[in-house]
Design a protein around this motif. Structure first.
Motif, mmCIF file in Angstrom:
data_model
loop_
_atom_site.group_PDB
_atom_site.id
_atom_site.type_symbol
_atom_site.label_atom_id
_atom_site.label_comp_id
_atom_site.label_asym_id
_atom_site.label_seq_id
_atom_site.Cartn_x
_atom_site.Cartn_y
_atom_site.Cartn_z
ATOM 1 N N VAL A 1 -4.954 10.619 6.149
ATOM 2 C CA VAL A 1 -3.904 10.058 5.306
ATOM 3 C C VAL A 1 -4.578 9.340 4.145
ATOM 4 N N PRO A 2 -4.170 9.647 2.909
ATOM 5 C CA PRO A 2 -4.800 8.985 1.763
ATOM 6 C C PRO A 2 -4.557 7.472 1.778
ATOM 7 N N ALA A 3 -5.475 6.744 1.162
ATOM 8 C CA ALA A 3 -5.380 5.285 1.103
ATOM 9 C C ALA A 3 -4.043 4.843 0.523
ATOM 10 N N TYR A 4 -3.558 5.537 -0.503
ATOM 11 C CA TYR A 4 -2.292 5.155 -1.142
ATOM 12 C C TYR A 4 -1.145 5.143 -0.137
ATOM 13 N N SER A 5 -1.099 6.103 0.749
ATOM 14 C CA SER A 5 -0.027 6.170 1.751
ATOM 15 C C SER A 5 -0.082 4.984 2.701
ATOM 16 N N HIS A 6 -1.282 4.607 3.110
ATOM 17 C CA HIS A 6 -1.431 3.436 3.980
ATOM 18 C C HIS A 6 -0.957 2.171 3.252
ATOM 19 N N LEU A 7 -1.356 2.027 1.994
ATOM 20 C CA LEU A 7 -0.965 0.855 1.212
ATOM 21 C C LEU A 7 0.548 0.814 0.993
ATOM 22 N N ALA A 8 1.155 1.968 0.779
ATOM 23 C CA ALA A 8 2.613 2.016 0.584
ATOM 24 C C ALA A 8 3.347 1.585 1.852
ATOM 25 N N ARG A 9 2.836 1.986 3.010
ATOM 26 C CA ARG A 9 3.466 1.558 4.265
ATOM 27 C C ARG A 9 3.282 0.059 4.489
ATOM 28 N N LEU A 10 2.107 -0.464 4.148
ATOM 29 C CA LEU A 10 1.884 -1.900 4.264
ATOM 30 C C LEU A 10 2.801 -2.655 3.303
ATOM 31 N N GLN A 11 2.997 -2.117 2.124
ATOM 32 C CA GLN A 11 3.897 -2.739 1.152
ATOM 33 C C GLN A 11 5.300 -2.897 1.734
ATOM 34 N N THR A 12 5.797 -1.889 2.405
ATOM 35 C CA THR A 12 7.130 -1.939 3.009
ATOM 36 C C THR A 12 7.226 -3.080 4.026
ATOM 37 N N VAL A 13 6.205 -3.220 4.848
ATOM 38 C CA VAL A 13 6.196 -4.288 5.863
ATOM 39 C C VAL A 13 6.150 -5.664 5.194
ATOM 40 N N LEU A 14 5.294 -5.817 4.195
ATOM 41 C CA LEU A 14 5.170 -7.118 3.526
ATOM 42 C C LEU A 14 6.409 -7.467 2.706
ATOM 43 N N THR B 1 -7.429 -2.135 11.002
ATOM 44 C CA THR B 1 -7.288 -0.698 10.743
ATOM 45 C C THR B 1 -5.991 -0.422 9.987
ATOM 46 N N ALA B 2 -5.990 0.635 9.223
ATOM 47 C CA ALA B 2 -4.821 0.987 8.417
ATOM 48 C C ALA B 2 -3.622 1.399 9.271
ATOM 49 N N GLU B 3 -3.854 1.734 10.526
ATOM 50 C CA GLU B 3 -2.737 2.073 11.409
ATOM 51 C C GLU B 3 -2.026 0.829 11.934
ATOM 52 N N ASP B 4 -2.687 -0.305 11.872
ATOM 53 C CA ASP B 4 -2.152 -1.555 12.430
ATOM 54 C C ASP B 4 -1.418 -2.349 11.350
ATOM 55 N N LEU B 5 -0.249 -1.862 10.961
ATOM 56 C CA LEU B 5 0.514 -2.495 9.881
ATOM 57 C C LEU B 5 0.977 -3.898 10.249
ATOM 58 N N THR B 6 1.434 -4.078 11.481
ATOM 59 C CA THR B 6 1.897 -5.402 11.912
ATOM 60 C C THR B 6 0.744 -6.395 11.913
ATOM 61 N N GLY B 7 -0.383 -5.998 12.467
ATOM 62 C CA GLY B 7 -1.551 -6.867 12.486
ATOM 63 C C GLY B 7 -2.006 -7.229 11.084
ATOM 64 N N ALA B 8 -2.005 -6.252 10.185
ATOM 65 C CA ALA B 8 -2.404 -6.516 8.801
ATOM 66 C C ALA B 8 -1.456 -7.517 8.148
ATOM 67 N N ALA B 9 -0.149 -7.336 8.366
ATOM 68 C CA ALA B 9 0.834 -8.255 7.772
ATOM 69 C C ALA B 9 0.657 -9.674 8.304
#
Length: 95
Positions: free
Chosen positions: A6-19, A76-84
């Motif tokens: 998965v490209p970095a942009y896709s991971h960042l876009a998903r993190l953006q939604t959570v934040l 990790t980029a899969e851990d959106l909750t942890g990152a948030a």
């Protein structure tokens, strides 16, 4: 058949939604996500912010991770909750 990375942009876009759901202000660029702390009721000055990037981590066999602007790994980029949670922790002013 191997999965496509998965490209970095896709991971960042998903993190953006959570934040965004957590009331942070975000701006997604081509390779980074600017995250600005939510304004508190009594906050009138500048707000804490960071530019988050997503790239492979050598010590994790190139697996995608989120990183702070000072090159510290977040999770990790899969851990959106942890990152948030981690991002909120260092951007939210403490009383």
């Amino acid at each position: 058949m191997a999965e496509k990375p998965v490209p970095a942009y896709s991971h960042l876009a998903r993190l953006q939604t959570v934040l965004d759901a957590k009331q942070f202000e975000t701006r997604l660029g081509g390779s980074s996500l600017i995250v600005i702390a939510a304004a508190g009721e009594d906050q009138s000055g500048p707000r804490p912010a960071d530019t988050v990037i997503c790239r492979g981590r050598d010590s994790d066999r190139g697996r995608m991770w989120f990183w702070t602007s000072w090159n510290e790994p977040i999770t990790t980029a899969e851990d959106l909750t942890g990152a948030a949670v981690i991002i909120a922790g260092y951007l939210t002013p403490q009383p």
